[in-house]
Design a protein around this motif. Sequence first.
Motif, PDB file in Angstrom:
ATOM      1  N   UNK A  36       0.826  -1.210   0.000  1.00 35.39           N
ATOM      2  CA  UNK A  36       0.000   0.000   0.000  1.00 35.39           C
ATOM      3  C   UNK A  36       0.856   1.254   0.000  1.00 35.39           C
ATOM      4  N   UNK A  37       1.292   1.667  -1.154  1.00 32.50           N
ATOM      5  CA  UNK A  37       2.162   2.848  -1.250  1.00 32.50           C
ATOM      6  C   UNK A  37       1.401   4.139  -0.936  1.00 32.50           C
ATOM      7  N   UNK A  38       0.146   4.200  -1.353  1.00 31.69           N
ATOM      8  CA  UNK A  38      -0.674   5.392  -1.131  1.00 31.69           C
ATOM      9  C   UNK A  38      -1.820   5.051  -0.191  1.00 31.69           C
ATOM     10  N   UNK A  39      -2.434   6.079   0.347  1.00 33.18           N
ATOM     11  CA  UNK A  39      -3.599   5.850   1.203  1.00 33.18           C
ATOM     12  C   UNK A  39      -4.714   5.165   0.424  1.00 33.18           C
ATOM     13  N   UNK A 105     -14.301   5.923  11.757  1.00 37.68           N
ATOM     14  CA  UNK A 105     -15.020   6.903  12.578  1.00 37.68           C
ATOM     15  C   UNK A 105     -14.421   8.300  12.522  1.00 37.68           C
ATOM     16  N   UNK A 106     -13.298   8.484  11.832  1.00 44.40           N
ATOM     17  CA  UNK A 106     -12.691   9.804  11.708  1.00 44.40           C
ATOM     18  C   UNK A 106     -11.982   9.894  10.361  1.00 44.40           C
ATOM     19  N   UNK A 107     -11.940  11.103   9.818  1.00 42.89           N
ATOM     20  CA  UNK A 107     -11.258  11.341   8.542  1.00 42.89           C
ATOM     21  C   UNK A 107      -9.853  11.902   8.740  1.00 42.89           C
ATOM     22  N   UNK A 108      -9.386  11.912   9.971  1.00 42.95           N
ATOM     23  CA  UNK A 108      -8.038  12.372  10.253  1.00 42.95           C
ATOM     24  C   UNK A 108      -7.023  11.364   9.706  1.00 42.95           C
ATOM     25  N   UNK A 109      -6.070  11.788   8.868  1.00 43.28           N
ATOM     26  CA  UNK A 109      -5.089  10.844   8.300  1.00 43.28           C
ATOM     27  C   UNK A 109      -4.288  10.100   9.357  1.00 43.28           C
ATOM     28  N   UNK A 110      -3.962  10.777  10.464  1.00 45.32           N
ATOM     29  CA  UNK A 110      -3.197  10.097  11.511  1.00 45.32           C
ATOM     30  C   UNK A 110      -4.025   9.018  12.196  1.00 45.32           C
ATOM     31  N   UNK A 111      -5.308   9.303  12.402  1.00 43.10           N
ATOM     32  CA  UNK A 111      -6.206   8.304  12.989  1.00 43.10           C
ATOM     33  C   UNK A 111      -6.292   7.094  12.071  1.00 43.10           C
ATOM     34  N   UNK A 112      -6.475   7.332  10.786  1.00 37.44           N
ATOM     35  CA  UNK A 112      -6.564   6.249   9.810  1.00 37.44           C
ATOM     36  C   UNK A 112      -5.279   5.426   9.781  1.00 37.44           C
ATOM     37  N   UNK A 113      -4.130   6.101   9.786  1.00 38.48           N
ATOM     38  CA  UNK A 113      -2.846   5.395   9.732  1.00 38.48           C
ATOM     39  C   UNK A 113      -2.616   4.561  10.987  1.00 38.48           C
TER      40      UNK A 113
END
Length: 335
Positions: A36-39, A105-113
């Motif tokens: 997974x190179x990209x989000x 539950x959140x669109x924050x990139x750090x949360x997703x990562x």
Amino acid sequence: MDLQTLWFAAVAVLWTGFLLLEGFDFGVAALLPVLGRRTADKHLMLRTIGPVWDGNEVWLITAAGAVFAAFPGWYATWLPALYLPFVLVLLGLIVRAVAFEWRHSSHDPRWDATWTRVITGGSLVAAAGVGAALAATTLGLPIDAAGTRVGGAFAGLGWSSLLGAAAVVGYSLVHGALFLALKTDGPVRLRARAFALRWSPLAALPLLVWAGLVQLRSGTALTGALWLVAALAVVVTWTRVRLDREGQAFAGWATVLLASAATLFGSAHPVVVPSTVDPAFDVTVAEAAVSDYTLTVMTWVAAVGLPVVLAYQAWTYWVFRRRLTAEPQSEPVAA
């Protein structure tokens, strides 16, 4: 075939089904930081297993439940002797399931990562724990005449557990790559195919060694032939990947597991838990099983319920059979 042998075969099928179906779930999740190179690529990879991962875990519950119901002596010896890897399996599956739900539950990139990394870690821990427990069971545990573990909490964990953990993790990684090559299109598909081509021979080695050791200890000519089928299936898988035949490669890799599991369980029968202290302390099918009446009732219940479950799961895979592509990345609008 008597009922005890029938249910031993049923337990073997359930564990094999779990490793076959949940194996590519584990593999896809473990490959998130690799392929997974990209989000958007990571989201695509998770979408391939999103509709099926929780259904695949039912096989684990059913396999453990079948051991408990049909062979309580096996269950009473096996789980207490290996409670540490099984606790790790449960923790891995729990945090993995939570991460699948919370990452949305959140669109924050750090949360997703963060939760994506939890999915990867939980999958690796669960796969390694299952492999360690199954290998320690088939290759031997330090149990006495009463079926009790001899030694401390780590007495049941040795080189055999490490071999089993490497076997299941290695198999799952290539299994997940082949599943991605079969289910996706675009860069992820190409990277997954390249990963499987490069690592499939090495990833199959621990599984073949594990099955080969059990075969050498107590195997027959039939189980030896099954081991050869597993080894040849590795070659077939590699050649099919090289020719860009993802479906045939996936089938070949599934054959590796099916033939290896048949070798393991076929060679081990009728011993369900061999003892490394004294072969006289081995737990056999006859010693661990419940009464024939109970097995008869269980057989009728399984004959009615199992086809329904299999049909439903097959329908699920049919509905979500199409290839997926990554969602297009949003571009900044020029002024």
